[in-house]
Design a protein around this motif. Structure first.
Motif, PDB file in Angstrom:
ATOM      1  N   CYS A 307      48.684  51.447  25.977  1.00  0.00           N
ATOM      2  CA  CYS A 307      48.872  52.227  27.201  1.00  0.00           C
ATOM      3  C   CYS A 307      48.444  51.371  28.392  1.00  0.00           C
ATOM      4  O   CYS A 307      47.586  50.488  28.258  1.00  0.00           O
ATOM      5  CB  CYS A 307      47.980  53.475  27.205  1.00  0.00           C
ATOM      6  SG  CYS A 307      48.233  54.550  25.801  1.00  0.00           S
ATOM      7  N   GLY A 308      49.002  51.660  29.549  1.00  0.00           N
ATOM      8  CA  GLY A 308      48.560  51.063  30.813  1.00  0.00           C
ATOM      9  C   GLY A 308      48.580  49.546  30.795  1.00  0.00           C
ATOM     10  O   GLY A 308      49.551  48.904  30.374  1.00  0.00           O
ATOM     11  N   THR A 309      47.481  48.979  31.263  1.00  0.00           N
ATOM     12  CA  THR A 309      47.369  47.524  31.347  1.00  0.00           C
ATOM     13  C   THR A 309      47.547  46.884  29.970  1.00  0.00           C
ATOM     14  O   THR A 309      48.164  45.823  29.842  1.00  0.00           O
ATOM     15  CB  THR A 309      45.993  47.166  31.952  1.00  0.00           C
ATOM     16  OG1 THR A 309      46.022  47.551  33.327  1.00  0.00           O
ATOM     17  CG2 THR A 309      45.676  45.701  31.852  1.00  0.00           C
ATOM     18  N   SER A 310      47.017  47.515  28.954  1.00  0.00           N
ATOM     19  CA  SER A 310      47.143  46.949  27.603  1.00  0.00           C
ATOM     20  C   SER A 310      48.612  46.913  27.175  1.00  0.00           C
ATOM     21  O   SER A 310      49.035  46.029  26.434  1.00  0.00           O
ATOM     22  CB  SER A 310      46.330  47.779  26.599  1.00  0.00           C
ATOM     23  OG  SER A 310      44.974  47.734  26.953  1.00  0.00           O
ATOM     24  N   SER A 354      44.018  47.721  22.782  1.00  0.00           N
ATOM     25  CA  SER A 354      43.221  48.665  23.564  1.00  0.00           C
ATOM     26  C   SER A 354      41.886  48.049  23.946  1.00  0.00           C
ATOM     27  O   SER A 354      41.139  47.628  23.068  1.00  0.00           O
ATOM     28  CB  SER A 354      42.979  49.947  22.750  1.00  0.00           C
ATOM     29  OG  SER A 354      42.115  50.800  23.436  1.00  0.00           O
ATOM     30  N   GLN A 355      41.606  48.009  25.236  1.00  0.00           N
ATOM     31  CA  GLN A 355      40.302  47.516  25.683  1.00  0.00           C
ATOM     32  C   GLN A 355      39.205  48.367  25.069  1.00  0.00           C
ATOM     33  O   GLN A 355      38.320  47.855  24.404  1.00  0.00           O
ATOM     34  CB  GLN A 355      40.242  47.574  27.219  1.00  0.00           C
ATOM     35  CG  GLN A 355      39.017  46.953  27.871  1.00  0.00           C
ATOM     36  CD  GLN A 355      37.748  47.770  27.745  1.00  0.00           C
ATOM     37  OE1 GLN A 355      36.710  47.225  27.292  1.00  0.00           O
ATOM     38  NE2 GLN A 355      37.771  49.027  28.072  1.00  0.00           N
ATOM     39  N   SER A 356      39.263  49.675  25.323  1.00  0.00           N
ATOM     40  CA  SER A 356      38.179  50.571  24.900  1.00  0.00           C
ATOM     41  C   SER A 356      38.166  50.787  23.397  1.00  0.00           C
ATOM     42  O   SER A 356      37.123  51.057  22.811  1.00  0.00           O
ATOM     43  CB  SER A 356      38.344  51.926  25.576  1.00  0.00           C
ATOM     44  OG  SER A 356      39.587  52.503  25.183  1.00  0.00           O
ATOM     45  N   THR A 359      41.395  54.909  23.152  1.00  0.00           N
ATOM     46  CA  THR A 359      42.482  55.628  23.817  1.00  0.00           C
ATOM     47  C   THR A 359      43.178  56.565  22.819  1.00  0.00           C
ATOM     48  O   THR A 359      43.679  56.129  21.776  1.00  0.00           O
ATOM     49  CB  THR A 359      43.467  54.619  24.433  1.00  0.00           C
ATOM     50  OG1 THR A 359      42.716  53.836  25.359  1.00  0.00           O
ATOM     51  CG2 THR A 359      44.608  55.294  25.147  1.00  0.00           C
ATOM     52  N   VAL A 405      36.695  50.280  36.456  1.00  0.00           N
ATOM     53  CA  VAL A 405      37.730  51.090  35.800  1.00  0.00           C
ATOM     54  C   VAL A 405      39.058  50.328  35.701  1.00  0.00           C
ATOM     55  O   VAL A 405      39.769  50.428  34.703  1.00  0.00           O
ATOM     56  CB  VAL A 405      37.875  52.452  36.523  1.00  0.00           C
ATOM     57  CG1 VAL A 405      39.175  53.138  36.169  1.00  0.00           C
ATOM     58  CG2 VAL A 405      36.704  53.344  36.138  1.00  0.00           C
ATOM     59  N   ALA A 406      39.372  49.545  36.725  1.00  0.00           N
ATOM     60  CA  ALA A 406      40.618  48.757  36.668  1.00  0.00           C
ATOM     61  C   ALA A 406      40.406  47.551  35.753  1.00  0.00           C
ATOM     62  O   ALA A 406      39.486  46.760  35.946  1.00  0.00           O
ATOM     63  CB  ALA A 406      40.999  48.304  38.067  1.00  0.00           C
ATOM     64  N   SER A 407      41.264  47.434  34.795  1.00  0.00           N
ATOM     65  CA  SER A 407      41.086  46.378  33.792  1.00  0.00           C
ATOM     66  C   SER A 407      41.488  45.010  34.350  1.00  0.00           C
ATOM     67  O   SER A 407      42.547  44.859  34.946  1.00  0.00           O
ATOM     68  CB  SER A 407      41.958  46.723  32.586  1.00  0.00           C
ATOM     69  OG  SER A 407      41.641  45.877  31.521  1.00  0.00           O
ATOM     70  N   LYS A 492      47.588  47.489  39.435  1.00  0.00           N
ATOM     71  CA  LYS A 492      46.262  47.180  39.978  1.00  0.00           C
ATOM     72  C   LYS A 492      46.160  47.667  41.413  1.00  0.00           C
ATOM     73  O   LYS A 492      45.200  48.301  41.799  1.00  0.00           O
ATOM     74  CB  LYS A 492      46.063  45.672  39.925  1.00  0.00           C
ATOM     75  CG  LYS A 492      44.913  45.011  39.320  1.00  0.00           C
ATOM     76  CD  LYS A 492      44.282  45.314  38.019  1.00  0.00           C
ATOM     77  CE  LYS A 492      44.539  46.574  37.313  1.00  0.00           C
ATOM     78  NZ  LYS A 492      44.425  46.514  35.872  1.00  0.00           N
ATOM     79  N   GLU A 495      46.192  51.607  41.674  1.00  0.00           N
ATOM     80  CA  GLU A 495      45.065  52.376  41.135  1.00  0.00           C
ATOM     81  C   GLU A 495      43.792  52.224  41.951  1.00  0.00           C
ATOM     82  O   GLU A 495      42.984  53.138  41.999  1.00  0.00           O
ATOM     83  CB  GLU A 495      44.816  52.089  39.648  1.00  0.00           C
ATOM     84  CG  GLU A 495      44.297  50.725  39.322  1.00  0.00           C
ATOM     85  CD  GLU A 495      44.129  50.508  37.822  1.00  0.00           C
ATOM     86  OE1 GLU A 495      43.786  51.439  37.100  1.00  0.00           O
ATOM     87  OE2 GLU A 495      44.344  49.360  37.386  1.00  0.00           O
ATOM     88  N   VAL A 612      40.385  56.649  28.050  1.00  0.00           N
ATOM     89  CA  VAL A 612      41.184  57.873  28.092  1.00  0.00           C
ATOM     90  C   VAL A 612      41.235  58.505  26.698  1.00  0.00           C
ATOM     91  O   VAL A 612      42.156  58.274  25.923  1.00  0.00           O
ATOM     92  CB  VAL A 612      42.591  57.591  28.652  1.00  0.00           C
ATOM     93  CG1 VAL A 612      43.378  58.876  28.829  1.00  0.00           C
ATOM     94  CG2 VAL A 612      42.481  56.870  29.987  1.00  0.00           C
TER      95      VAL A 612
HETATM   96  C1  F6R Z   1      44.380  50.006  34.272  1.00  0.00           C
HETATM   97  C2  F6R Z   1      43.715  50.436  33.063  1.00  0.00           C
HETATM   98  C3  F6R Z   1      44.416  51.412  32.190  1.00  0.00           C
HETATM   99  C4  F6R Z   1      44.131  51.084  30.721  1.00  0.00           C
HETATM  100  C5  F6R Z   1      44.725  52.168  29.804  1.00  0.00           C
HETATM  101  C6  F6R Z   1      44.545  51.820  28.347  1.00  0.00           C
HETATM  102  O1  F6R Z   1      43.609  49.078  34.975  1.00  0.00           O
HETATM  103  O2  F6R Z   1      42.603  50.051  32.792  1.00  0.00           O
HETATM  104  O3  F6R Z   1      45.786  51.446  32.437  1.00  0.00           O
HETATM  105  O4  F6R Z   1      44.682  49.839  30.426  1.00  0.00           O
HETATM  106  O5  F6R Z   1      44.106  53.393  30.080  1.00  0.00           O
HETATM  107  O6  F6R Z   1      43.204  51.697  28.028  1.00  0.00           O
HETATM  108  P1  F6R Z   1      42.732  50.909  26.745  1.00  0.00           P
HETATM  109  O7  F6R Z   1      43.102  49.493  26.926  1.00  0.00           O
HETATM  110  O8  F6R Z   1      41.247  51.110  26.714  1.00  0.00           O
HETATM  111  O9  F6R Z   1      43.432  51.519  25.580  1.00  0.00           O
END
Ligand code: F6R
Length: 615
Positions: A307-310, A354-356, A359, A405-407, A492, A495, A612
């Motif tokens: 999702c998103g940046t990932s 996924s960073q976190s 998600t 919050v912004a990746s 970027k 957001e 998220v």
């Molecule tokens: C944007 C951002 C989000 C995440 C997205 C997925 O800067 O951080 O778009 O990339 O919510 O989150 P992860 O990578 O944690 O699954």
């Protein structure tokens, strides 16, 4: 999404809870609250719309005393952010206080039943329903203690939860549970810490237990930690040692976490390559691939979900895997993929980025792919996160905690890991000859230094930010490997500055977006010397012919684009596949400085949350 903290021990809980909430505020920040059980047996309960500082201001110096407490920072799902909807929520008799991260999907039906039994609700939340449900179960059977009542209640719940419950009648214990929302228990010397992630805990202990889905835990000063599944099976706690460093969760002299994280990228990319890119041995070592070589060799298809940046990182990976490994790739929004009936099975490898690692949609997508027989390869930043634990194999990005919050640094670390994977798989499948393999390795190893050089351009980029900060709209364009960079640049900017921005493949501009171009429209375009250079030059001319302002990212030494564009930012030359690791940095700095100039809350932009965990 929502941050949870808890403490049980001998120290004063309140300062620990506040410090922990501030560390977790990036997860959600529309309201905050705490409940501390005093030595006199009274529950001190404070909640406030806004940030943790608003809660403190509202408390006007009243410092609750007691060594058992819970705290919460909210990202609203059910009901607007206001004082009444803020957590902790109390049972009808005020004996129980509960905090919750997640969504109770069947809360409405549960609420109707409870109302019929005489319960009164004050908030719009699903959480208040859960604490009343536990109260109801506790009262309806004398044999059940709080641990059991919580366990029984959770069997009636559909949805996601990480919860912590305090009972006025049990000052020496804290009840916890999780399903699809993370919860970490820190084990100290005669004390316990609880949090949504390890950042509030690391200062006090390195020993943690990650609660698994559908587990309920009791931490007790007299009997320690006990875990059962909600179906009542006993679980032996597994203690893990945290590897996180304290400095990694502090601002270290930077004004914002986002700026610190942008500047950390030379190091975070190098950390990600270290030990994996073995120039001296002419080899790439990726355990998650090396241990399953046959599977990667035989794979029919890769499906990337994120999702998103990932997801943007996934798009760049598509180009890399096709280019280096000659393997078909599909990139999917996890939220779309999981609700379709995708054709997927054995022979497919699903890469989840996924960073976190928490998600909700990405987690659901990997569960579905596993059920259908695919191998799941997880790329996560947070060690021990749900996606990393539920994947069959994978690779960590090792970017360190990302708190803005912004990746930013997580994105470039994802690109670095994906590049390593694509090159490794390319070699394994015989699609890359030794010469190209070696060239790519050398090129990739030089990226951290080139990223470092880009940081010197910050003053120049800040001036560009000043010039364009009042633009109501912005267009980001790129081709090939730099098309996803354009998408990421637009994301970027929107957001953190709230400026409307769109990213497009440069060639698509003339199929619609060109209608937007006039002298007020800044067009940020990646025009580096790659396979698409000449075509991008034509696109720039098209923008200029309509009076648009062009801010171009070019390769050092370029003169052609320089003569046409209003502004240029130079990046070093690199293999086309690795240019995104460079071209994305000016966009990060630009968005950051525009947002600062517009006095936005850069680290915690409105309406967003870092992790998220709701669908
Ligand atoms: C944007 C951002 C989000 C995440 C997205 C997925 O800067 O951080 O778009 O990339 O919510 O989150 P992860 O990578 O944690 O699954």
């Amino acid at each position: 999404m929502c941050g949870i903290v808890g403490y049980l021990g001998e120290k004063e809980a309140f300062p620990l809870l506040i410090k922990g909430l501030k560390r977790l505020e990036y997860r959600g920040y529309d309201s905050a609250g705490i409940a501390v059980l005093g030595d006199d047996g009274k529950l001190q309960h404070h909640r406030r719309k806004g940030k943790v500082d608003d809660l403190l201001a509202h408390m006007e110096g009243r410092v609750p005393s007691g060594s058992l407490g819970i705290g919460h920072t909210r990202w609203a799902t059910h009901g607007p952010p206001n004082d009444v909807n803020a957590h902790p929520h109390l049972s009808g008799d005020g004996q129980l206080a509960l905090i919750h991260n997640g969504i109770i999907e069947n809360y409405h039906a549960l609420k109707e039943t409870l109302v019929a039994r005489g319960h009164t609700f004050y908030s719009d939340t699903d959480t208040e329903v859960l604490v009343h449900l536990i109260e109801e179960i506790l009262k309806s059977s004398e044999d059940l203690d709080l641990f059991e009542a919580t366990r029984v209640a959770l069997n009636e719940v559909v949805g996601a939860y990480a919860i912590a419950v305090v009972d006025v009648a049990r000052p020496g214990e804290l009840i916890l549970a999780r399903k699809s929302s993370p919860l970490v228990i820190g084990i100290g010397d005669g004390e316990f810490f609880v949090a949504s992630d390890a950042t509030p805990i690391i200062e006090y202990t390195k020993n943690v237990v990650y609660l698994e889905d559908e587990e309920v835990a009791k931490v007790s000063l007299s009997s320690g930690l006990k875990i059962r599944t909600i179906k009542n099976h006993r679980v032996t706690p597994v203690i893990t040692e945290l590897e996180m460093a304290m400095e990694s969760i502090e601002k270290g002299g930077y004004e914002h976490f986002m700026l610190k994280e942008i500047h950390e990228q030379p190091r975070s990319i190098a950390d990600c390559l270290r030990g994996r890119l073995r120039l001296g041995h002419g080899a790439i070592r990726m355990a998650g691939i090396d241990d399953h070589q046959q599977m990667w060799t035989d794979a029919q298809r890769l499906i990337i979900v994120a999702c998103g940046t990932s997801w943007h990182a996934g798009l760049i990976a598509e180009y890399m895997f096709e280019d280096f490994a000659r393997i078909p790739v599909e990139v999917e929004y996890a939220s779309e993929f999981r609700y379709r009936n995708p054709v997927i099975g054995e022979g497919d490898i699903l890469i989840a980025i996924s960073q976190s690692g928490e998600t909700a949609d990405t987690l659901a997508a990997i569960r579905m792919a596993k059920e259908k027989g695919a191998h799941v390869f997880g790329i996560c930043n947070v060690v021990g996160s749900s996606i990393s634990r539920e994947s069959h194999s994978g690779a960590y990005t090792h970017a360190g905690p990302e708190i803005g919050v912004a990746s930013t640094k997580a994105f470039t670390a994802q690109l670095a890991v994906l590049a390593l994977c694509a090159i490794r798989v390319g070699r394994l499948r015989g699609a890359l000859d030794e010469q190209r393999f070696n060239r790519l390795m050398v090129d990739l190893s030089g990226i951290p230094e080139k990223v470092e050089a880009l940081m010197q351009l910050e003053p120049e980029i800040e001036k560009i930010a000043e010039e364009f900060k009042n633009a109501p709209n912005a267009l980001f364009l790129g081709r090939g490997y730099n098309f996803p960079v354009a998408l990421e640049g637009a994301l970027k900017l929107k957001e953190i500055s709230y400026i409307h921005a769109e990213g497009y493949p440069a060639a698509e501009m003339k199929h619609g977006p060109i209608a937007l171009i006039d002298e007020n429209m800044p067009v940020f375009i990646v025009a580096t010397k790659d396979a698409h250079y000449d075509k991008v030059v034509s696109n720039i001319q098209e923008v200029k012919a309509r009076g648009g302002k062009v801010i171009a990212i070019v390769t050092a030494g370029d003169s052609e684009v320089k003569s046409m564009a209003d502004k240029t930012i130079e990046v070093h030359r690199a293999d086309d596949a690795f240019v995104p690791l460079l071209s994305t940095i000016p966009f990060q700095l630009l968005s950051y400085h525009i947002a600062v100039k517009l006095e936005r809350n850069v680290d915690q932009p409105r309406n967003l949350a870092k992790s998220v965990t709701v669908e």
